[in-house]
Write an enzyme that holds these catalytic residues in place. Structure first.
Site, PDB file in Angstrom:
ATOM      1  N   GLY A  12     138.065  11.805 -34.146  1.00  0.00           N
ATOM      2  CA  GLY A  12     137.090  11.291 -34.607  1.00  0.00           C
ATOM      3  C   GLY A  12     136.933  10.052 -35.134  1.00  0.00           C
ATOM      4  O   GLY A  12     136.114   9.692 -36.028  1.00  0.00           O
ATOM      5  N   ASN A  14     136.266   7.133 -33.443  1.00  0.00           N
ATOM      6  CA  ASN A  14     135.081   6.627 -33.207  1.00  0.00           C
ATOM      7  C   ASN A  14     133.866   6.949 -34.022  1.00  0.00           C
ATOM      8  O   ASN A  14     133.098   6.306 -34.192  1.00  0.00           O
ATOM      9  CB  ASN A  14     134.848   6.776 -31.666  1.00  0.00           C
ATOM     10  CG  ASN A  14     135.729   5.884 -30.854  1.00  0.00           C
ATOM     11  OD1 ASN A  14     135.298   4.859 -30.609  1.00  0.00           O
ATOM     12  ND2 ASN A  14     136.771   6.325 -30.317  1.00  0.00           N
ATOM     13  N   MET A  90     136.333  16.102 -25.053  1.00  0.00           N
ATOM     14  CA  MET A  90     137.163  16.398 -23.934  1.00  0.00           C
ATOM     15  C   MET A  90     136.792  17.551 -22.980  1.00  0.00           C
ATOM     16  O   MET A  90     137.702  17.991 -22.307  1.00  0.00           O
ATOM     17  CB  MET A  90     138.438  16.594 -24.449  1.00  0.00           C
ATOM     18  CG  MET A  90     139.062  15.450 -25.477  1.00  0.00           C
ATOM     19  SD  MET A  90     139.197  13.794 -24.522  1.00  0.00           S
ATOM     20  CE  MET A  90     140.486  13.896 -23.464  1.00  0.00           C
ATOM     21  N   ILE A  92     134.539  18.595 -19.638  1.00  0.00           N
ATOM     22  CA  ILE A  92     133.502  18.325 -18.575  1.00  0.00           C
ATOM     23  C   ILE A  92     132.322  18.943 -18.910  1.00  0.00           C
ATOM     24  O   ILE A  92     131.934  20.009 -19.106  1.00  0.00           O
ATOM     25  CB  ILE A  92     133.907  18.509 -17.262  1.00  0.00           C
ATOM     26  CG1 ILE A  92     135.233  17.729 -16.946  1.00  0.00           C
ATOM     27  CG2 ILE A  92     133.054  18.276 -16.101  1.00  0.00           C
ATOM     28  CD1 ILE A  92     136.006  18.217 -15.712  1.00  0.00           C
ATOM     29  N   ASN A 107     129.175   7.804 -22.756  1.00  0.00           N
ATOM     30  CA  ASN A 107     130.359   8.188 -22.995  1.00  0.00           C
ATOM     31  C   ASN A 107     131.426   6.768 -23.310  1.00  0.00           C
ATOM     32  O   ASN A 107     131.093   5.782 -22.905  1.00  0.00           O
ATOM     33  CB  ASN A 107     130.920   8.761 -21.913  1.00  0.00           C
ATOM     34  CG  ASN A 107     132.357   9.297 -21.978  1.00  0.00           C
ATOM     35  OD1 ASN A 107     132.696   9.935 -22.958  1.00  0.00           O
ATOM     36  ND2 ASN A 107     133.228   8.994 -21.100  1.00  0.00           N
ATOM     37  N   HIS A 109     135.201   5.592 -22.906  1.00  0.00           N
ATOM     38  CA  HIS A 109     136.737   6.071 -21.741  1.00  0.00           C
ATOM     39  C   HIS A 109     137.532   5.116 -22.173  1.00  0.00           C
ATOM     40  O   HIS A 109     137.268   3.928 -21.966  1.00  0.00           O
ATOM     41  CB  HIS A 109     136.044   6.236 -20.403  1.00  0.00           C
ATOM     42  CG  HIS A 109     137.176   6.680 -19.723  1.00  0.00           C
ATOM     43  ND1 HIS A 109     137.668   7.975 -19.649  1.00  0.00           N
ATOM     44  CD2 HIS A 109     138.282   6.152 -18.851  1.00  0.00           C
ATOM     45  CE1 HIS A 109     138.704   8.250 -18.920  1.00  0.00           C
ATOM     46  NE2 HIS A 109     138.995   7.032 -18.445  1.00  0.00           N
ATOM     47  N   SER A 136     136.053   1.355 -21.747  1.00  0.00           N
ATOM     48  CA  SER A 136     134.468   1.061 -21.066  1.00  0.00           C
ATOM     49  C   SER A 136     133.484   2.178 -22.014  1.00  0.00           C
ATOM     50  O   SER A 136     133.682   3.089 -22.233  1.00  0.00           O
ATOM     51  CB  SER A 136     134.764   1.642 -19.603  1.00  0.00           C
ATOM     52  OG  SER A 136     135.579   1.031 -18.933  1.00  0.00           O
ATOM     53  N   LEU A 144     132.055  12.074 -12.796  1.00  0.00           N
ATOM     54  CA  LEU A 144     133.149  12.181 -13.929  1.00  0.00           C
ATOM     55  C   LEU A 144     133.523  10.632 -14.160  1.00  0.00           C
ATOM     56  O   LEU A 144     134.218  10.115 -13.089  1.00  0.00           O
ATOM     57  CB  LEU A 144     134.489  13.133 -13.749  1.00  0.00           C
ATOM     58  CG  LEU A 144     135.264  13.159 -14.943  1.00  0.00           C
ATOM     59  CD1 LEU A 144     134.887  13.771 -16.046  1.00  0.00           C
ATOM     60  CD2 LEU A 144     136.575  13.697 -14.237  1.00  0.00           C
ATOM     61  N   ASP A 145     133.182  10.277 -15.444  1.00  0.00           N
ATOM     62  CA  ASP A 145     133.699   8.848 -15.793  1.00  0.00           C
ATOM     63  C   ASP A 145     133.013   8.061 -14.895  1.00  0.00           C
ATOM     64  O   ASP A 145     133.662   6.942 -14.757  1.00  0.00           O
ATOM     65  CB  ASP A 145     135.058   8.758 -15.957  1.00  0.00           C
ATOM     66  CG  ASP A 145     135.633   9.627 -16.987  1.00  0.00           C
ATOM     67  OD1 ASP A 145     134.696   9.958 -18.223  1.00  0.00           O
ATOM     68  OD2 ASP A 145     136.698  10.133 -16.828  1.00  0.00           O
ATOM     69  N   GLN A 171     142.089   1.611 -29.053  1.00  0.00           N
ATOM     70  CA  GLN A 171     141.320   2.172 -29.991  1.00  0.00           C
ATOM     71  C   GLN A 171     140.316   1.095 -30.932  1.00  0.00           C
ATOM     72  O   GLN A 171     139.296   1.303 -31.380  1.00  0.00           O
ATOM     73  CB  GLN A 171     141.586   3.277 -30.754  1.00  0.00           C
ATOM     74  CG  GLN A 171     142.016   4.369 -29.996  1.00  0.00           C
ATOM     75  CD  GLN A 171     141.837   5.930 -30.851  1.00  0.00           C
ATOM     76  OE1 GLN A 171     141.837   5.992 -31.993  1.00  0.00           O
ATOM     77  NE2 GLN A 171     141.292   6.941 -30.132  1.00  0.00           N
ATOM     78  N   GLU A 174     137.390   0.166 -29.222  1.00  0.00           N
ATOM     79  CA  GLU A 174     136.424   1.072 -29.324  1.00  0.00           C
ATOM     80  C   GLU A 174     135.704   1.095 -30.436  1.00  0.00           C
ATOM     81  O   GLU A 174     134.480   1.203 -30.720  1.00  0.00           O
ATOM     82  CB  GLU A 174     136.940   2.216 -29.043  1.00  0.00           C
ATOM     83  CG  GLU A 174     137.721   2.741 -27.571  1.00  0.00           C
ATOM     84  CD  GLU A 174     138.325   4.096 -27.466  1.00  0.00           C
ATOM     85  OE1 GLU A 174     138.346   4.338 -26.202  1.00  0.00           O
ATOM     86  OE2 GLU A 174     138.346   4.674 -28.304  1.00  0.00           O
TER      87      GLU A 174
END
Ligand code: GAR
Length: 210
Positions: A12, A14, A90, A92, A107, A109, A136, A144-145, A171, A174
């Site tokens: 966590g 982010n 994490m 789908i 999201n 990534h 991204s 997916l992504d 990170q 991010e």
């Protein structure tokens, strides 16, 4: 106020960057709910420390993905969410979940998409001998992504980088980029349209962000 529901599975960091940006008055939003699919996730304690509702919901208690996702939808909508923020979540998501939050599901990534969807992105960038790497942010679609890109941050790969140092460098980017993009959402400037992503009514270039 713009309400953010943040979905996590682990550390966590982010989420913390988002909470800190709100605290600093840099992000005009509030976190209405933090939801983790892992009971022990460190991010849950971060949420509690910030006085934000935090819940764990164990996917193993559900017969299939669709019913787990439906339970998440019910909890998220009970707290209200203008944007649903995937921050190291994490699992789908089912097409039903993605459709329910179409255009308000974002999201992050850890790669320069479309490179390296899925897992182990840092090792794969190293293995490929990439000269740059990054992260991204994108709106989530069924692929997916693969949804339309909002912003990327990129940096050069150094000769002595390892998967671990790349992860740290990613990170750090991010933690700057997510609050910035969520600020655009909170200011109602950022949308997903049939054409792609628009900021202030202009088609966003997918690249060029730092
Ligand atoms: C982040 O680096 C994020 O990009 C990545 O997980 C990390 C979560 O860190 N997400 C994915 O790999 C999505 N498939 P955090 O829990 O400290 O925010």
């Amino acid at each position: 106020t713009h309400r953010l529901a943040v979905l996590i599975s682990g550390t966590g960091s982010n989420l913390q960057a988002i909470l800190d940006a709100i605290d600093a008055g840099e992000l005009p939003a509030r976190v209405s709910l933090v939801l983790s699919n892992k009971a022990g996730a460190a991010g849950l304690a971060r949420a509690e420390r910030a006085g934000v509702p935090a819940q764990a919901i164990d996917h193993r208690g559900f017969p299939d993905r669709a019913s787990f996702d439906q339970a998440m939808i019910e909890r998220i909508d009970a707290h209200g969410a203008d944007t649903v923020v995937l921050a190291g979540f994490m699992r789908i998501l089912s097409p039903g979940f993605v459709r329910h939050y179409q255009g308000r599901l974002i999201n992050i990534h850890p790669s320069l998409l479309p490179k390296y969807p899925g897992l182990n992105t840092h090792a794969r960038a190293l293995e490929a001998g990439d000269r740059e790497h990054g992260c991204s942010l994108h709106f989530v679609t069924d692929e997916l992504d693969g949804g339309p890109l909002i912003a990327q941050a990129r940096f050069p790969v150094a000769a002595n980088d390892t998967a671990e140092t790349l992860s740290e460098k990613v990170q750090a980017r991010e933690h700057r980029l997510y609050p910035q993009v969520l600020r655009w959402r909170a200011q109602q400037r950022l949308q997903m349209t049939d054409q792609g992503v628009e900021l202030d009514g202009e088609r966003l270039p997918a690249q060029g962000f730092q």
